[in-house]
Design an enzyme around this catalytic site. Structure first.
Site, short mmCIF file in Angstrom:
data_model
loop_
_atom_site.label_atom_id
_atom_site.label_comp_id
_atom_site.label_asym_id
_atom_site.label_seq_id
_atom_site.Cartn_x
_atom_site.Cartn_y
_atom_site.Cartn_z
N ALA A 180 0.89 -1.28 0.15
CA ALA A 180 -0.02 -0.02 0.15
C ALA A 180 0.90 1.35 0.05
O ALA A 180 0.25 2.50 -0.33
CB ALA A 180 -1.00 0.09 1.24
N ASP A 181 2.16 1.31 0.49
CA ASP A 181 2.95 2.29 0.61
C ASP A 181 4.33 2.23 -0.10
O ASP A 181 5.22 2.15 0.77
CB ASP A 181 2.89 2.73 1.97
CG ASP A 181 3.48 4.33 2.08
OD1 ASP A 181 3.58 4.94 1.07
OD2 ASP A 181 4.07 4.75 3.40
N LEU A 182 4.27 1.80 -1.16
CA LEU A 182 5.59 1.35 -1.83
C LEU A 182 6.52 2.62 -2.14
O LEU A 182 6.31 3.23 -3.05
CB LEU A 182 5.31 0.52 -3.09
CG LEU A 182 6.78 0.11 -3.73
CD1 LEU A 182 7.40 -0.99 -3.04
CD2 LEU A 182 6.30 -0.50 -5.22
N ASN A 183 7.58 2.92 -1.39
CA ASN A 183 8.38 3.88 -1.34
C ASN A 183 9.74 3.78 -0.88
O ASN A 183 10.02 2.73 -0.39
CB ASN A 183 7.81 5.30 -0.66
CG ASN A 183 7.92 4.90 0.90
OD1 ASN A 183 8.93 4.69 1.71
ND2 ASN A 183 6.63 4.95 1.69
N ASN A 228 10.60 2.26 2.54
CA ASN A 228 10.17 1.03 2.86
C ASN A 228 11.00 -0.39 2.09
O ASN A 228 10.38 -1.34 1.94
CB ASN A 228 8.75 0.70 2.68
CG ASN A 228 7.67 1.36 3.66
OD1 ASN A 228 8.36 1.51 4.69
ND2 ASN A 228 6.70 1.96 3.14
#
Length: 241
Positions: free
Chosen positions: A168-171, A174
Site C-alpha cells: 500500500a505504501d511502496l516508497n 520501505n
C-alpha cells in the site's frame, strides 16, 4: 511450511502469535516491559511508534499503529472496529506470514495485538528485526543508488507482484538494503490482489514518485536512463521469469 497461528485472549483484546513461540502475551507490546528487563534498545517517536527490543525469540521490532494525515488530528491511534480479521495488526501479521510461506524477503511476523475501545481499537505488531540494513532512501542520499541496485530493487518488487501481493505504501523508505539481500517492509494495509497490470504499474509509479520527491532527479544525472530504466528492466525480467 506455513506458520501455525495461536490466539490468546487478553483483557479488552486478543494477541495473535506464532504457535512455535512460548510465553507471548500482552506484556510483549509494552516498551516499559522490555525497558525494565534491559531489553529495550531503541524507542523512536514519530508516526511509526517503533521500538527495537531483544525478546526470547531474538531481536525484534515493536510497532504501535499510528494514523497519519489530517485524520490524526482527531484520532492519533484509534481505528474503527469492523471485525477481528480486519484489524490492521492481524491483517498485516497474516500477510507477512503468507510472504514467509512463499520465502519472500519481508519481515517475519512474531505477534500482533488489538485492544477494543468501544467502537474503536488500537493495534500493535512485532516482527523480527532485519539487521545491518539501510533504506533505499538512505542509499540515494549517500550516493549509493546505482544501476545495479536499481535492477535489484525492480526485481524485488516484481517478486511480490508476481504473487499478487500489493504494497500500500511502496516508497524508498520501505525498501531495505543489506549486504546480502533486499527486503520490503511495512505491509500495513497491503493485501492480496488478482493479477492486473493496472495496480502493478500504479505501485511502481508510487515508488518513482518517492524517489523523485527525495531528489533523485537532481542528485543523479539522467535519472531516467541511469536508474529508472534499469529498475523497470529488473522488474519486467523478474515478473516474466
Amino acid at each position: 511450511m506455513m506458520m501455525q497461528e495461536q490466539i490468546r485472549e487478553e483483557a479488552g483484546g486478543k494477541v495473535l502469535f506464532d504457535a512455535a513461540l512460548a510465553g507471548v502475551d500482552g506484556d510483549w507490546f509494552d516498551p516499559a516491559f522490555w525497558r525494565d528487563r534491559g531489553a529495550l534498545q531503541v524507542q523512536g517517536g514519530g508516526r511509526g511508534g517503533v521500538a527495537m527490543i531483544d525478546t526470547p525469540t531474538g531481536a525484534c521490532v515493536l510497532r504501535h499503529y499510528h494514523r497519519g494525515g489530517l485524520v490524526a488530528r482527531f484520532s492519533r491511534d484509534r481505528y474503527l472496529w469492523t471485525g477481528e480479521a480486519h484489524t490492521r495488526s492481524f491483517a498485516e501479521f497474516r500477510l507477512l506470514a503468507h510472504c514467509a510461506g512463499l520465502k519472500l524477503p519481508a519481515p517475519e511476523p512474531v505477534a500482533a495485538r488489538f485492544c477494543r475501545h468501544g467502537v474503536f481499537y488500537t493495534a500493535d505488531l512485532i516482527t523480527r528485526r532485519i539487521d545491518d540494513a539501510r533504506t533505499l532512501a538512505q542509499c540515494l542520499a549517500d550516493g549509493r543508488l546505482d544501476a545495479d541496485l536499481a535492477r535489484e530493487t525492480g526485481a524485488l518488487v516484481a517478486r511480490f507482484h508476481r504473487e499478487g501481493i500489493w504494497h500500500a505504501d511502496l516508497n524508498a523508505h520501505n525498501v531495505l538494503v543489506t549486504s546480502e539481500a533486499l527486503y520490503l517492509i511495512d505491509f500495513d494495509r497491503g493485501r492480496l490482489r488478482a493479477p492486473a497490470e493496472a495496480w502493478r504499474l500504479a505501485n511502481l509509479a508510487r515508488l518513482r514518485r518517492s524517489l523523485v520527491k527525495l531528489g533523485a532527479i537532481e542528485r543523479i544525472a539522467d535519472f531516467q536512463a541511469a536508474i529508472w530504466g534499469p529498475l523497470v528492466y529488473g522488474y519486467e525480467r523478474t515478473l516474466g521469469a
